[in-house]
Design a protein around this motif. Sequence first.
Motif, PDB file in Angstrom:
ATOM      1  N   ASP A 166      42.033  40.812  45.943  1.00  0.00           N
ATOM      2  CA  ASP A 166      41.262  40.978  47.173  1.00  0.00           C
ATOM      3  C   ASP A 166      39.798  40.635  46.917  1.00  0.00           C
ATOM      4  O   ASP A 166      39.415  40.260  45.799  1.00  0.00           O
ATOM      5  N   LYS A 335      44.079  45.627  39.039  1.00  0.00           N
ATOM      6  CA  LYS A 335      44.377  44.745  40.174  1.00  0.00           C
ATOM      7  C   LYS A 335      45.575  43.848  39.882  1.00  0.00           C
ATOM      8  O   LYS A 335      46.355  43.515  40.790  1.00  0.00           O
ATOM      9  N   SER A 346      44.818  44.560  44.625  1.00  0.00           N
ATOM     10  CA  SER A 346      43.746  45.487  44.953  1.00  0.00           C
ATOM     11  C   SER A 346      43.814  46.679  44.017  1.00  0.00           C
ATOM     12  O   SER A 346      44.842  46.968  43.404  1.00  0.00           O
TER      13      SER A 346
END
Length: 961
Positions: A166, A335, A346
């Motif tokens: 992200d 992540k 994320s």
Amino acid sequence: MKKTYRNPFFKWLMAFSLLLQLAAVPTLASAHTADPMTAQVDAVLYALEQNPESIGMQSGISIYDLTKDKMLYSHNADKNYVPASNMKLFTGVTALDRLGPDYTFKTEVFVKGGINARGQVTELILKGYGDPTLTEADLEELAHDLKEKGVTTVRSRLLLDDSYFDDVRLGAGWMWDDEPYGYSAQLSALALHKNFVTLTVTPGKSGKKAEITLDPQTDTMAIDNQVKTVDGKTADVTVTRARGKNVVTVTGTIGVDASSYQEDVSIENPTLYVGNVWKRKLEEAGIKLGSSIRIQTTDKAYDEPVVTHESRPLGEIMVELNKESDNFYAEQLLKTLGAVEKRKGSAEAGAEVVADFLNEAGITTGYSQADGSGLSRYDLITTEQMVQLLRYVQEKPYSELLESTLPIAGVDGTLANRLKGTPAEKNLIAKTGSMSGVNSLSGYVTAKNGDKLAFSIITNGIYKSKYARSLQDQVAVLMASYPELDEPGDDGLPEPEAYKLSDLLDPILDAPEATGVSAGIIVKALDEKGKEATWYAHDADKLMTPASNLKLLTGATALTELGSDYRFKTELSASTPVTDDGLLKGNLYVKGYGDPSIHTEDELKAQDGVSIESIVDAIKKRGIKRINGDLILDDTYFDDQRLGLGWAWDDESYYYNALIDALSLNRGTVMISYEPGARKDKPVKVTITPNTSYVTVINEAKTVAKDEENTFTILRDRATDTIRLQGNLPLGSDADYERVPVEQPALYFGTVLKEKLEEAGIKFTNGSEVKRGELPTKVTKLKVFQSEPLADILTYMNKKSDNLYAEMLLKAVGAKANGSGTADAGIEAVQAVLKSFGWTTNFDMVDGSGLTRYDQISARHITAALEGMAAAESFDIYYDSLPIAGVDGTLKNRMKGTAAENNVHAKTGSMSGVNSLSGYVTTKGGTKLVFSILLNGYATSSKVMTSIQDEIVEALANYEE
């Protein structure tokens, strides 16, 4: 020179001697036990509790004998603490389990449309998959591989694909003042050199500027070199990076004979940084780039890669992760776990993977993970959970590999210089963790009898870190020496002290839902003296995060130093006299002195005082019709530090995190009001108050059907005045608003003032500017405006728990008491006031509002301020400024219908993992009590903590002797 002893035997002899001394100290919980380990560790803890510089420490300790499958020692093992880098064990072990030791990170290069006969490509795409180890040399190798594949020219674009992760670049709760440094580097799926550059300052010729180089060399970072070369061999260099920008200022001096000074400086927008270095490596490899080449990001899918780079296997990467405690590696791993297991790169998805694994290990709840490295103070775990993980790992095929990655006491990594010459040297392997107020150590040790022990020691509330390390090292020696420990003495340690209210209040703290919560509590009778004045105490000296209870100290100091009738002034001046026909031929000046209540006459008005409209009226009354100069704002009464140290970067879009400036308007915020559009798919309706050009609002939010999810958000771009409205707002949603901070409060003040002047018909010449500057000594004073008295300002601050008011008060106190409008000067005044009340200042205060988690203070310190104010002339004002239970302020809806209603005057405080309540209550028997309740740790909801507070205070209000 003082002789330094390096003989290992001497060090062990000294350590053993210390242990013998500690063994003679009477202890707490182990008063009548026959267990040497319990007696000895309790003795260590007791000795630390007697030292004013370590009394505030709160520790969780768990020691488990893996060989005999039994717990050897447990102290506060079910309490949650901030673990610092011990969090890396949660992340790293999960990565070994889910990804496997042989997992490698890849970096791929694609071409769009293929390579033509002349080796030309239109677009070249570099795609990252979270490799935390990618280096400049790796990019160079990729470029040469492309050249060997026949690529000669890139004609149009270099595309960078970081969509595997992200776009959240920092961990939740990371602190803005850590951002410039390499250990807090931004995160991206396409990363290079751990997303920092190594800045090197080398002496030049004496009297000339020093030389500065970057590794890797990049054009994305601008350097303002202000370092002067001087005579000597020392360096005094400071490196700062502007928040949200790749602008680095290097100041100070370096001796002509000094060694080079180095600093790892993080990069803003790391993906474009990779692209900049990638471009250079392509050119160095002989690949031509079109004259109008563009570097852009993309998230499009392409065919098979032309070339691929693979990292070292995870098993090898884990060595650097644990031995050197590398934050970047841990965050990239977290992540990656999310991307691989949950298809979302994320931190939240990664934490879900960790939770799944911990559930298998028997750790189902009762902890909080916000990041992968432990840099976030939102992380909360127990030593019991850590030892459970270390036990579970023993059943796994990668257990030996994990242990090989841990620092070895006295040998390498972050333990290279610790425990040398003791039984723990080369025997204990463990992950360290440290940051301000936090220190931890968890791992394994082999006891003297050959048993393998798993242990975890996590300490928070540290005033001086050497004592936390001393605790760890002493316990390490005990574990390594086990079971050959001295038997406990017959006397043991004193029993815990019982208080008048122990039977009444102790059961409240024993509620099962509060298991993970640590409490610092004290209750004292104002009219009693000596030991009898303390009706109850529970860990009253432990240093805790107070949240907004810190405002009690700020407010008390403001009343003491400034006085209840103090009024903030704001000066209006002109550089030249006004002509008879209303012309001001020079500049208009406004100088601020920290008035937090200046407002516009609209919904943003918080209380009476100076308004922009009243300033406009004053200018009109002076007959000014036209201004030929600039509007200059002087905010030099305070320093330029706009945010409190330790404030979290991800709070910057919210009203409670407004920037601090001596000239501020509307508490440093604008109001964004919103409601759904007329029908589905229409933009959300938005209005701005005040209606100013100072901020740019980008409305990307849309109205959706009534039954759709509400994803509407308002965020401000970092370090800018661009506010973005995004997401979906369902039809039928109530109209609402958010106050959003502005980046430069003084310029916001000036812009709105100029706009209001123009609305009133007062004209500015073309080209006139609104800018910051310093008021000249010779000016024409037009008017001095004054705020409402401090008594009213303080009441608003406490009732509403307004952070900006508290920070402005702190700096104003610093300016008045110590001649400097800084937080440090204000804190110095706070400490002086507390000393005048007869108490010590062995606590950490870093801001005025309690928003920073660097603040560490005990319940006893807070009651000392409350007691001191109870004897002050201004007590009635102080007392009345506090929220009243069931009546007003932040206590308006609490304790209604109880004996505490309209009785308790107290300051609340809350943020994630923290809740506090301190103030005054009168018992049913008529005794006036002062109390402080500080709660830190993990609870299923904040209501658990407020319920504990309310139950305690209600019990006090109902008490009748």
